[in-house]
Design an enzyme around this catalytic site. Structure first.
Site, PDB file in Angstrom:
ATOM      1  N   HIS A  89      22.669 -44.882   1.623  1.00  0.00           N
ATOM      2  CA  HIS A  89      23.697 -44.069   0.969  1.00  0.00           C
ATOM      3  C   HIS A  89      24.068 -42.806   1.751  1.00  0.00           C
ATOM      4  O   HIS A  89      24.970 -42.080   1.336  1.00  0.00           O
ATOM      5  CB  HIS A  89      23.225 -43.668  -0.434  1.00  0.00           C
ATOM      6  CG  HIS A  89      22.124 -42.663  -0.412  1.00  0.00           C
ATOM      7  ND1 HIS A  89      20.831 -42.998  -0.101  1.00  0.00           N
ATOM      8  CD2 HIS A  89      22.135 -41.341  -0.640  1.00  0.00           C
ATOM      9  CE1 HIS A  89      20.084 -41.914  -0.134  1.00  0.00           C
ATOM     10  NE2 HIS A  89      20.855 -40.889  -0.462  1.00  0.00           N
ATOM     11  N   HIS A 104      27.133 -38.172   2.483  1.00  0.00           N
ATOM     12  CA  HIS A 104      26.285 -38.617   1.371  1.00  0.00           C
ATOM     13  C   HIS A 104      27.182 -39.245   0.310  1.00  0.00           C
ATOM     14  O   HIS A 104      28.048 -38.579  -0.257  1.00  0.00           O
ATOM     15  CB  HIS A 104      25.538 -37.412   0.796  1.00  0.00           C
ATOM     16  CG  HIS A 104      24.457 -37.766  -0.159  1.00  0.00           C
ATOM     17  ND1 HIS A 104      24.703 -38.119  -1.462  1.00  0.00           N
ATOM     18  CD2 HIS A 104      23.123 -37.818   0.011  1.00  0.00           C
ATOM     19  CE1 HIS A 104      23.560 -38.368  -2.065  1.00  0.00           C
ATOM     20  NE2 HIS A 104      22.578 -38.186  -1.193  1.00  0.00           N
TER      21      HIS A 104
END
Length: 183
Positions: A89, A104
Site C-alpha cells: 500500500h 501511501h
C-alpha cells in the site's frame, strides 16, 4: 492407434491468459525537477485534514491528500524506489532532486495485508514521473470501511528551504503539480 493417441494430436486453442494490463503513463517527457505530481485524479485535501494523525500532524513530512476517482497511482517524481512494503500500500521514492516522497494509498490500508493491491515496481527500480506504480481496489476498501485517500508527503523537508502545496483544494488530474520544493 487408440482414441487417446488421436486426441493427443488435436491442438485445441487455449483460452487467453487473464493479465492485468499496465496503464499508460500520465506524463510524457521531463518536467520541472522541483515539481511533485498528483499520483491520482481526485479532490485535493490539505494534509491537516487527512484522517490519520501521523499524516495530519506532519509526522511523516509535508504534503497533501487526494481523494481518488480512479484506481491507479502514478509516480509523483522521477527517481528510484528506495522502499516498498509487504502489504503493497506504500512506496518511498528518492526523487532526482533529493526529495524522499512517500506515496501511501488509503488510511489503515495496511490491514488489507496486500489484498486489492497490484504493484508494478519494486525497490531499486528507476521510475519516471507519471509512470504507473500500482493499482488498488477502492471497492474493497469501502467494503472494509477504510478511507481510500491517497497521501503524498516529502519525508525529508528539512533539506529544502521550502516544500509547499501548489493547490490547496479542488479537483486535480493525475500528473498535475500539487507540491513544489525549493532548494
Amino acid at each position: 492407434m487408440g482414441l487417446f493417441d488421436k486426441l493427443g494430436r488435436v491442438r485445441l486453442p487455449l483460452p487467453p491468459v487473464a493479465t492485468k494490463r499496465r496503464p499508460e503513463p500520465v506524463l510524457k517527457g521531463e518536467g520541472d525537477p522541483r515539481a511533485i505530481h498528483a499520483p491520482v485524479s481526485g479532490r485535493v485535501v490539505a494534509l491537516e485534514d487527512v484522517g490519520d494523525p501521523a499524516f495530519s500532524q506532519g509526522m511523516l513530512g509535508c504534503g497533501v491528500g487526494v481523494r481518488p476517482e480512479g484506481d491507479v497511482a502514478f509516480s509523483p517524481v522521477s527517481g528510484t524506489v528506495v522502499a516498498d512494503v509487504k502489504t503493497k500500500h506504500a512506496l518511498l521514492i528518492k526523487g532526482e532532486n533529493g526529495a524522499e516522497v512517500l506515496l501511501h494509498v488509503g488510511l489503515d490500508s495496511v490491514s488489507l495485508r496486500g489484498a486489492g493491491f497490484d504493484v508494478f515496481v519494486r525497490k531499486g527500480d528507476h521510475v519516471r514521473a507519471g509512470e504507473p506504480l500500482m493499482s488498488f481496489d477502492r471497492a474493497l476498501m469501502a467494503e472494509r470501511g477504510l478511507d481510500d485517500t491517497v497521501v503524498l508527503t516529502v519525508t525529508n523537508p528539512e533539506v529544502f528551504s521550502r516544500v509547499e502545496p501548489v493547490c490547496a483544494g479542488g479537483e486535480v488530474a493525475a500528473g498535475a503539480v500539487v507540491l513544489r520544493t525549493e532548494a
